[in-house]
Design a protein around this motif. Structure first.
Motif, short mmCIF file in Angstrom:
data_model
loop_
_atom_site.label_atom_id
_atom_site.label_comp_id
_atom_site.label_asym_id
_atom_site.label_seq_id
_atom_site.Cartn_x
_atom_site.Cartn_y
_atom_site.Cartn_z
N HIS A 43 0.85 -1.18 0.00
CA HIS A 43 0.00 0.00 0.00
C HIS A 43 0.89 1.24 0.00
O HIS A 43 2.08 1.16 0.35
N LYS A 44 0.35 2.36 -0.38
CA LYS A 44 1.15 3.59 -0.48
C LYS A 44 1.47 4.19 0.88
O LYS A 44 2.37 5.02 1.00
N GLU A 45 0.77 3.75 1.92
CA GLU A 45 1.01 4.27 3.25
C GLU A 45 2.18 3.55 3.95
O GLU A 45 2.42 2.38 3.69
N LEU A 46 2.89 4.27 4.80
CA LEU A 46 3.89 3.64 5.65
C LEU A 46 3.16 2.86 6.75
O LEU A 46 2.02 3.18 7.09
N GLU A 47 3.82 1.84 7.27
CA GLU A 47 3.20 1.02 8.31
C GLU A 47 4.21 0.74 9.43
O GLU A 47 5.38 0.46 9.15
N ILE A 48 3.74 0.86 10.66
CA ILE A 48 4.55 0.50 11.83
C ILE A 48 3.82 -0.60 12.57
O ILE A 48 2.64 -0.47 12.89
N LEU A 49 4.53 -1.69 12.83
CA LEU A 49 3.99 -2.83 13.58
C LEU A 49 4.64 -2.87 14.96
O LEU A 49 5.88 -2.84 15.07
N CYS A 50 3.82 -2.94 15.99
CA CYS A 50 4.32 -3.03 17.37
C CYS A 50 3.75 -4.30 18.01
O CYS A 50 2.53 -4.45 18.11
N ILE A 51 4.62 -5.17 18.46
CA ILE A 51 4.18 -6.42 19.07
C ILE A 51 4.08 -6.23 20.58
O ILE A 51 5.05 -5.84 21.24
N LEU A 52 2.90 -6.49 21.13
CA LEU A 52 2.68 -6.37 22.57
C LEU A 52 2.95 -7.70 23.28
O LEU A 52 3.60 -7.74 24.32
N GLU A 53 2.44 -8.79 22.70
CA GLU A 53 2.64 -10.13 23.25
C GLU A 53 2.72 -11.12 22.09
O GLU A 53 2.18 -10.89 21.01
N GLY A 54 3.38 -12.26 22.34
CA GLY A 54 3.40 -13.33 21.37
C GLY A 54 4.47 -13.17 20.31
O GLY A 54 5.49 -12.51 20.52
N ARG A 55 4.19 -13.77 19.15
CA ARG A 55 5.18 -13.78 18.07
C ARG A 55 4.49 -13.57 16.73
O ARG A 55 3.42 -14.10 16.47
#
Length: 290
Positions: A40-52
């Motif tokens: 997609h044209k948008e930037l994305e930030i992924l933040c993991i709180l728990e798990g994998r």
């Protein structure tokens, strides 16, 4: 990598509030599964709180666990894989970097959005500097809370947090992957940028800005593109369409009036340029965003 954009899914991101141009949500999963290659044209930030969560971005692979953060650039191919054995909770932040561009940040944000810049390569910063990852996670959590609460001024608060994340990446880029434009170049172009800003309602001639910059036509067009990462015409159209978007959302005026106010009285031309930036007509944009 064998996959191409022609084979991947082009995901369309819809913003709840066009004035901050971001989408954020928290999700969870306790089953096996994964997404297909998409972009997609948008930037994305992924933040993991728990798990994998395992994530592939272009040719890079990331095995993310609690506290990990990664950023994915505009139009970068990516997919993820979830596992039943790990209870997964994570936050997804997607935003249009161009909507956060203003004169004070243009020099920086254009550098990371230029074609060919692999933004995901900046993820080494989160890996080498845990404090930056913690800061980014806290900023994303703050954005999520602001968007959920919708207190007065939450748009400003969310925007400030996005800029805080980008600033942290910029200042901790020890490998200097972000190649900034020389400040002298930006200072030299400032009269031109000011002239464009003050004359968006007019037909802006390259010859006039060459006179302001006191350089020849051929030198100016090459110099401007080198410094700004886009042609002068692209820059002018970008600024005009941003003004048109604001008018469509904040003023009770016709599309014809909007076109006239940005110096594009030829409606066919206005529709063509507007659709290039928004993938829809001005009326559709107003209906969708309004």
């Amino acid at each position: 990598m064998e996959i191409s954009q022609n084979q991947a899914i082009h995901e369309q991101i819809t913003f709840e509030n066009p004035f901050i141009s971001l989408r954020i949500f928290q999700a969870s999963s306790d089953s096996d599964g994964g997404s297909k290659w998409h972009y997609h044209k948008e930037l994305e930030i992924l933040c993991i709180l728990e798990g994998r969560l395992d994530v592939n971005v272009e040719e890079s692979q990331y095995c993310l666990t609690g506290g990990d953060v990664i950023i994915i650039g505009a139009k970068e191919l990516h997919k993820d894989r979830r596992y039943q054995a790990y209870g997964l909770k994570y936050i997804v932040l997607q935003f249009d970097i161009e909507q956060f561009v203003e004169n004070s940040t243009l020099n920086y944000f254009r550098s990371i959005s230029e074609p060919g810049f692999a933004l995901h390569k900046l993820n080494y910063i989160f890996q080498e500097h845990p404090s930056v990852a913690r800061q980014a996670l806290e900023s994303v959590q703050e954005i999520l809370q602001e968007v959920q609460d919708k207190r007065e001024g939450y748009e400003m608060a969310a925007s400030l947090q996005v800029k805080s994340i980008m600033l942290a990446l910029l200042r901790n880029d020890s490998r200097q992957l972000i190649r900034m434009k020389e400040r002298g170049d930006m200072t030299r172009l400032k009269p031109v940028l000011d002239y464009v800003e003050e004359n968006l309602e007019n037909r802006i001639q390259v010859e006039e800005v060459c006179r302001i910059a006191n350089v020849s036509y051929y030198y100016f067009v090459k110099y401007f593109k080198k410094v700004m990462g886009m042609s002068f015409l692209e820059y002018v159209n970008f600024k005009k369409i941003k003004k048109a978007e604001r008018m469509l959302l904040t003023q009770d005026v016709s599309v014809t009036q909007v076109a006239d106010s940005i110096g594009m009285p030829n409606m066919a031309h206005f529709y063509k340029v507007f659709k290039k930036y928004n993938q829809c007509s001005p009326n559709e944009y107003r209906k969708k965003m309004g």
